[in-house]
Design an enzyme around this catalytic site. Structure first.
Site, short mmCIF file in Angstrom:
data_model
loop_
_atom_site.label_atom_id
_atom_site.label_comp_id
_atom_site.label_asym_id
_atom_site.label_seq_id
_atom_site.Cartn_x
_atom_site.Cartn_y
_atom_site.Cartn_z
N ASP A 104 1.01 -1.07 -0.30
CA ASP A 104 0.18 -0.33 -0.05
C ASP A 104 0.45 1.14 0.05
O ASP A 104 1.60 1.12 0.39
CB ASP A 104 -1.37 -0.23 1.48
CG ASP A 104 -0.54 0.05 2.64
OD1 ASP A 104 0.76 0.58 2.89
OD2 ASP A 104 -0.96 -0.48 3.45
N TYR A 105 0.32 2.33 -0.57
CA TYR A 105 1.15 3.18 -0.50
C TYR A 105 1.72 3.88 0.97
O TYR A 105 3.22 4.42 0.73
CB TYR A 105 -0.50 4.64 -0.25
CG TYR A 105 0.19 6.01 -0.44
CD1 TYR A 105 0.17 6.44 -2.26
CD2 TYR A 105 0.32 6.86 0.52
CE1 TYR A 105 0.88 7.70 -2.04
CE2 TYR A 105 1.03 8.25 0.39
CZ TYR A 105 1.21 8.53 -1.00
OH TYR A 105 1.44 9.62 -1.17
#
Length: 235
Positions: A104-105
């Site tokens: 994820d980011y």
């Protein structure tokens, strides 16, 4: 590399291997201007292979690489919100490669990328149980750390117990190695949240026994060796 014609035709998307045998037997395939025979081999990179007189497009060369994904990039080839994505980090690899799984980011670490869809499926589908190791820094009630290794349900899925090794703990903070097999969306963060922990840092260190190069800077990539590719395909 010499391969059977029916395999070359199938990889190029002309037809299935069984159908390729039929059109070879029917005399519709030529190699360098000569009619091909069933069982014949050819080199797709060097030989001129035609079906009904039309050249067969060469199959795209398979590319396999590891990227040290930094935080602040989404694991996609394009982001509708205009955020930076991992495709921008691998533009010089010579092929259009896709992420294998998710980071994820706000997460970082080892991200495999390839244009080999079969391998990507093999590495990411839960039924193949490929282990992935993460370095996780958490904050919370450390007495609840054993709960992270217990069976739990996330988003309606029953997860396999995670492997947990406590590397360091003090003052309500801990550094852990967590090993999971499913790799569902934000799985580790959701597991930690369910046990009352806030994740301060999340870094993927290994897929199976393939570890992130210690000398590979964040945002950089390298091609996998033939031995590394063979290992991944054996999982």
């Amino acid at each position: 590399m010499q391969e059977r014609l029916q395999k070359i035709l199938a990889q190029a998307g002309v037809c299935s291997r069984r159908a390729a045998e039929e059109i070879i037997t029917a005399g519709r395939v030529t190699v360098n201007g000569r009619r091909a025979g069933l069982g014949q081999k050819a080199d797709a990179a060097r030989d001129r292979i035609c079906v009904d007189g039309k050249p067969v497009a060469r199959a795209e060369q398979k590319v396999y690489l590891m990227l040290h994904k930094p935080r602040g990039f989404v694991t996609t080839m394009h982001d509708e919100k205009g955020r930076r994505d991992v495709s921008q980090l691998v533009q010089g690899c010579g092929a259009r490669v896709y992420p294998v799984g998710r980071l994820d980011y706000d997460s970082e670490g080892l991200l495999l990328m390839t244009n080999d869809g079969d391998l990507a499926y093999q590495l990411t589908h839960p039924k193949h149980e490929v282990p992935k190791r993460y370095l996780v820094s958490v904050r919370g009630n450390l007495a609840r750390l054993p709960e992270l290794s217990q069976p739990m349900e996330i988003d309606g899925y029953q997860l396999q117990p995670a492997g947990i090794a406590v590397l360091r703990q003090e003052d309500g903070q801990a550094s852990l190695h967590m090993v999971i097999h499913e790799g569902r969306n934000r799985q580790i963060r959701k597991m930690c949240e369910k046990c009352g922990f806030a994740v301060r840092r999340l870094k993927r260190e290994a897929v199976g026994e393939l570890s992130l190069d210690r000398g590979l800077p964040a945002g950089k990539w390298r091609l996998l060796t033939d031995a590394e590719v063979a290992y991944l395909k054996s999982l």
